[in-house]
Design an enzyme around this catalytic site. Structure first.
Site, mmCIF file in Angstrom:
data_model
loop_
_atom_site.group_PDB
_atom_site.id
_atom_site.type_symbol
_atom_site.label_atom_id
_atom_site.label_comp_id
_atom_site.label_asym_id
_atom_site.label_seq_id
_atom_site.Cartn_x
_atom_site.Cartn_y
_atom_site.Cartn_z
ATOM 1 N N LEU A 40 1.322 -8.118 -4.941
ATOM 2 C CA LEU A 40 2.306 -9.023 -4.352
ATOM 3 C C LEU A 40 2.863 -8.448 -3.062
ATOM 4 O O LEU A 40 3.171 -7.258 -2.988
ATOM 5 C CB LEU A 40 3.444 -9.283 -5.340
ATOM 6 N N GLY A 47 4.161 -2.856 -12.361
ATOM 7 C CA GLY A 47 4.755 -3.120 -11.055
ATOM 8 C C GLY A 47 4.429 -4.529 -10.597
ATOM 9 O O GLY A 47 4.638 -5.505 -11.317
ATOM 10 N N ASP A 48 3.909 -4.641 -9.389
ATOM 11 C CA ASP A 48 3.540 -5.963 -8.860
ATOM 12 C C ASP A 48 2.020 -6.093 -8.738
ATOM 13 O O ASP A 48 1.523 -6.813 -7.874
ATOM 14 C CB ASP A 48 4.206 -6.196 -7.503
ATOM 15 N N GLU A 49 1.287 -5.404 -9.613
ATOM 16 C CA GLU A 49 -0.179 -5.409 -9.573
ATOM 17 C C GLU A 49 -0.739 -6.278 -10.694
ATOM 18 O O GLU A 49 -0.423 -6.081 -11.869
ATOM 19 C CB GLU A 49 -0.718 -3.988 -9.706
#
Length: 226
Positions: A102, A143-145
């Site tokens: 993201l 996280g944002d993965e």
């Protein structure tokens, strides 16, 4: 005399008969109690076995799920990728691994707080889930993965089409913390069998392509290039 003899006559009971007459009710009562106890114990064991099986299923599901997004985690993603490699040749089609990162997620966390970041992750998971088919796999690595296993690939354009739809979906505003936020995404794609024929290779190449996409300005997708 005959009447008197009849009135006074009696037959002695044998001890065994008396014992047997007293034992029969006790035996029936004991049998009934034993049957009742057996039914209670059998019911308890059945309930216990069912409860343990349900607990085991919940544990296995939790082990394979990201607790925040509800998506598969990295462990399950790798196992499913191995499975898809095993059947890929029989199907006569390929697959694509999309690594998604993201854009501007840290800005949301810093501006609106971690609760808003968690809400955003859940909203992203919902949008991505609507884009994939039932036989595809979507996961959150932390996280944002995020990552997607896209199966049934017959041409490079199939993967490009999904990547475009992901960018479009994640490019729309999200409502978090009573505010609208824009994030976008960067995507790295590796194809099998074109780029690799194992889990480690394909995931590594998709990760390389992802860093290429981020270095080129983000909000885009990039295929791995040898």
């Amino acid at each position: 005399d005959g009447e008197v003899a009849a009135a006074l006559s009696w037959t002695a009971s044998r001890p065994g008969d008396v014992f047997r007459e007293a034992l029969v009710p006790l035996t029936l009562l004991g049998f009934g109690v034993a049957v009742l106890l057996f039914a209670v114990v059998a019911g308890f064991l059945h309930w216990l076995a069912r409860d343990l099986a349900a607990a085991e299923r919940r544990s296995q599901d939790l082990l394979g799920r990201d607790p925040l997004s509800g998506l598969a985690n990295r462990l399950i993603f790798g196992e499913r990728l191995d499975r898809e490699f095993a059947v890929m040749s029989r199907r006569g089609t390929g697959l694509a691994v999309h690594f998604i990162d993201l854009d501007r997620f840290k800005d949301v966390n810093d501006t609106h707080g971690h609760k808003a970041g968690d809400d955003l992750i859940q909203l992203v998971a919902e949008r991505l889930t609507r884009l994939v088919r039932s036989n595809d796999t979507i996961a959150r690595f932390g996280g944002d993965e995020f990552a997607i296993i896209q199966t049934g690939i017959r041409a490079r354009d199939d993967a490009a089409d999904l990547a475009r739809r992901v960018l479009e979906a994640l490019g729309q505003p999200f409502e978090v913390a009573h505010s609208q936020v824009l994030i976008g995404a960067s995507i790295g794609i590796a194809l099998a069998p074109d780029h690799g024929d194992s889990r480690e290779i394909l995931m590594g190449l998709a990760d390389t392509a992802l860093y290429k996409a981020k270095s080129e300005g983000r909000n885009r997708f990039v295929f791995f290039q040898p």
